[in-house]
Design an enzyme around this catalytic site. Structure first.
Site, mmCIF file in Angstrom:
data_model
loop_
_atom_site.group_PDB
_atom_site.id
_atom_site.type_symbol
_atom_site.label_atom_id
_atom_site.label_comp_id
_atom_site.label_asym_id
_atom_site.label_seq_id
_atom_site.Cartn_x
_atom_site.Cartn_y
_atom_site.Cartn_z
ATOM 1 N N GLU A 198 -5.152 -8.754 1.090
ATOM 2 C CA GLU A 198 -5.827 -8.421 2.353
ATOM 3 C C GLU A 198 -7.297 -8.177 2.095
ATOM 4 O O GLU A 198 -7.664 -7.520 1.114
ATOM 5 C CB GLU A 198 -5.285 -7.124 2.987
ATOM 6 C CG GLU A 198 -3.938 -7.236 3.610
ATOM 7 C CD GLU A 198 -3.458 -5.908 4.208
ATOM 8 O OE1 GLU A 198 -4.299 -5.051 4.563
ATOM 9 O OE2 GLU A 198 -2.237 -5.739 4.289
ATOM 10 N N GLU A 252 0.793 -1.226 0.000
ATOM 11 C CA GLU A 252 0.000 0.000 0.000
ATOM 12 C C GLU A 252 0.830 1.283 0.000
ATOM 13 O O GLU A 252 0.792 2.051 0.972
ATOM 14 C CB GLU A 252 -0.958 0.019 1.199
ATOM 15 C CG GLU A 252 -1.874 -1.183 1.271
ATOM 16 C CD GLU A 252 -2.939 -1.057 2.367
ATOM 17 O OE1 GLU A 252 -2.825 -0.149 3.208
ATOM 18 O OE2 GLU A 252 -3.873 -1.864 2.360
#
Ligand code: PNW
Length: 461
Positions: A365, A163
Site C-alpha cells: 500500500e 498491519e
C-alpha cells in the site's frame, strides 16, 4: 530508468472498505460493523454497510481495473462472510463470491493477491475475548486453511495479516479503531496473538503447498527531532512500536529487548509460550510494506512544532511510548494531515536491506487522501495524487538501484472507499466513486498510473 520486467504494478482494497452488502448471503457481524454503528466512533457515523457496493458490482470494478492495465489486485477476504461466527465450516455463498471474483480477475489477466485479515474479526470471536485471547490465533489459522482450500488452486499470492500494529494498538490502546478499547495490557496481548495467528496460518497454508506467503506491516521512517536524549529516547520507542515490535519477531524470531523492558509494567506481551516465536518466524516468501509517512519525534511537551492530535497518529496512548510526540518537519500534507515524504520510503527500504534478512519486499500500500472535487463535466484533476505517487515510485526506483529486493507496488487505493474512523470524507482512490449513485469515474491519476504501467517508466509523454 524503467522498472524491471517482472516488477508488479497493482492496486489494493480491503473487504470492509468496499464490499457493502453487510447483511447479504448469511454474512456475520464483524467488530467493524459493531464499532461503526456505535454512536460517536466514526466521522458522521459512517459505516461500511453499503460502501461502494463492490459485492454486487465486482464485475464492473474488474472491468475498470482491466481497462487501466492493472497487473495485480490485492483484496481482502471478509472473515464473517466465510465463518459468520468465526468457527466451523466455510459458508458456501461467501466462498463462492471470492471464487467468482478470482475467476473474473484471471479472465481479465489480473493476478489476484489475497489478504486474509484486514481488520474485520467476527464479532462472535470478539465476544469470546478477541485478539487478547490466545484461541483467536488458532481460529484464524483454521479460517485461513478454509479460504486457501477453495482458492489456492488459482490464487498464488497470500498475505496473512494487514498491519497488525493497527489491529492491536489502534484497536486496543488508543481505541480509535474497532474494537475501540483503551487497555494497554489487552493491546500487548493482542500483538502477540496476532503474530502467533500469522505463524499458524503460514503453517496451515504451507501444509497446502502455498507458493507465496507473507505478512503486511505498516512501517514508518522514524527520526528524533534533535540529538537531545529526550528526543532520541522518544524516537526509539516510536520506532520500537511501529517497526521493530513486528519486524523482529517475524524476521528474527525475537521481540526487541528494549520494548519488552518498556512494557514490563503492563504485563509485557502477555502469555508468550515456548515455541511461539519459532512459529511466528517461519520463513516467508515476501514482506508486504505499507508506507504512508515519516515521523519526526520529540519527547518534549513544549516543542514549538507539535503536530497535536492529528488523525489517528497520536503516539502517547501506546504503552511504553507515553510522552512521545510528533513534530512537523515542513513537508506538504495530505488531507489526513500526514506529511508527504517519499525519501522516508527509501529510508525504510534501505533499513530493511541493512538490518533484516533478505526477503523480497512488495509495497502492498502507498497512496494519499485528497479532497478530489469532481467537476461538472465529470473529471477529477488530482494533480496532488499524481505528484504523491510519482514521488514514491521514484523512491522505489532509487531503492531498487541501491540493491533493495523490491518486486512490486500496489496503489492504495484503486477506488474511493470507506476510510475506517474517517468515514467517507477522505478519498484515497484513483477512481472516484459517487456515494449516492455509485458511479465510478477514473481520476487523472488513474489515467496517469495506467500509462506508467504501460511504459514501465515515470517519464511521461
Ligand atoms: C492503512 N493510522 O490504514 C490500511 O491498511 C488501509 O485500510 C487504509 O485505508 C489506509 O492505510 C489509509 O489510511 C491505516 O491512523 C489507517 O495511523 C490508519 C492509520 C494507519 C494506517
Amino acid at each position: 530508468m524503467t522498472f524491471p520486467e517482472d516488477f508488479v504494478f497493482g492496486g489494493a482494497t480491503a473487504a470492509y472498505q468496499i464490499e457493502g452488502a453487510a447483511a447479504a448471503d448469511g454474512r456475520g457481524l464483524s467488530i467493524w460493523d459493531v464499532f461503526s454503528h456505535t454512536p460517536g466512533r466514526t466521522v458522521n457515523g459512517d459505516s461500511g454497510d453499503v460502501a461502494i457496493d463492490h459485492y454486487h458490482r465486482y464485475k464492473d470494478d474488474v472491468a475498470i481495473m482491466a481497462s487501466l492495465g492493472l497487473e495485480a489486485y490485492r483484496f481482502s477476504v471478509s472473515w464473517p462472510r466465510i465463518q459468520p461466527d468465526g468457527r466451523g465450516r466455510g459458508l458456501e455463498a461467501g466462498l463462492d463470491f471470492y471464487s467468482r471474483l478470482t475467476d473474473e480477475l484471471l479472465n481479465a489477466d489480473i493476478d489476484p493477491w489475497i489478504t486474509l485479515y484486514h481488520w474485520d474479526l467476527p464479532q462472535a470471536l470478539q465476544e469470546a475475548g478477541g485478539w487478547p485471547n490466545r484461541d483467536t490465533a488458532y481460529r484464524f489459522a483454521d479460517y485461513s486453511a478454509i479460504v486457501h482450500e477453495h482458492l489456492g488452486d488459482r490464487v498464488k499470492h497470500w498475505i496473512t495479516l494487514n498491519e497488525p500494529f493497527c489491529s492491536s494498538l489502534i484497536g486496543h490502546a488508543s481505541g480509535r479503531h474497532a474494537p475501540g478499547l483503551e487497555d494497554p495490557s489487552a493491546a500487548l496481548a493482542s500483538v502477540h496473538h496476532l503474530l502467533l495467528g500469522h505463524g499458524l496460518a503460514v503453517d496451515a497454508l504451507r501444509a497446502q503447498k502455498v507458493e507465496n506467503v507473507g505478512i503486511t506491516l505498516n512501517l514508518y521512517a522514524v527520526e528524533p527531532a534533535s540529538d537531545d536524549p529526550v528526543d532520541t529516547d522518544a524516537a526509539r520507542r516510536v520506532d520500537g512500536f511501529h517497526n521493530r515490535l513486528f519486524l523482529d519477531p517475524v524476521l528474527k524470531g525475537r521481540y526487541p529487548q528494549d520494548i519488552l523492558h518498556d512494557v514490563a509494567e503492563f504485563g509485557g506481551l502477555g502469555d508468550v509460550q515456548d515455541g511461539d516465536l519459532e512459529i511466528i518466524s517461519r520463513p516467508l516468501d515476501l514482506l508486504g510494506v505499507n508506507y504512508y509517512t515519516r515521523y519526526v519525534i520529540t519527547g518534549r511537551e513544549d516543542h514549538p512544532d507539535l503536530v497535536g492530535e492529528r488523525t489517528g497518529q497520536l503516539h502517547s496512548p501506546y504503552p511504553g511510548a507515553a510522552g512521545a510526540r510528533e513534530v512537523r518537519h515542513g513537508m506538504p500534507l495530505t488531507d489526513l494531515g500526514w506529511e508527504i515524504d517519499p525519501d522516508g520510503l527509501v529510508d525504510v527500504l534501505a533499513r530493511l536491506k541493512r538490518e533484516y534478512p533478505a526477503v523480497p519486499i512488495v509495497i502492498t500500500e502507498n497512496g494519499a487522501a485528497f479532497a478530489d472535487p469532481i467537476s461538472e463535466d465529470g473529471v477529477v484533476h488530482d494533480a496532488d495524487r499524481i505528484d504523491f505517487v510519482w514521488g514514491h515510485l521514484a523512491a522505489c526506483e532509487r531503492a531498487i538501484a541501491a540493491g533493495v529486493p523490491l518486486t512490486g507496488y500496489f496503489l492504495w487505493s484503486i477506488f474511493d472507499n470507506y476510510e475506517w474512523a474517517e468515514g467517507y470524507a477522505k478519498r484515497f482512490g484513483a477512481v472516484h466513486v459517487d456515494y449516492e449513485t455509485q458511479v465510478r469515474t477514473p481520476k487523472d491519476s488513474a489515467h496517469w498510473y495506467s500509462s506508467v504501467i504501460r511504459t514501465r517508466s515515470l517519464e511521461q509523454q
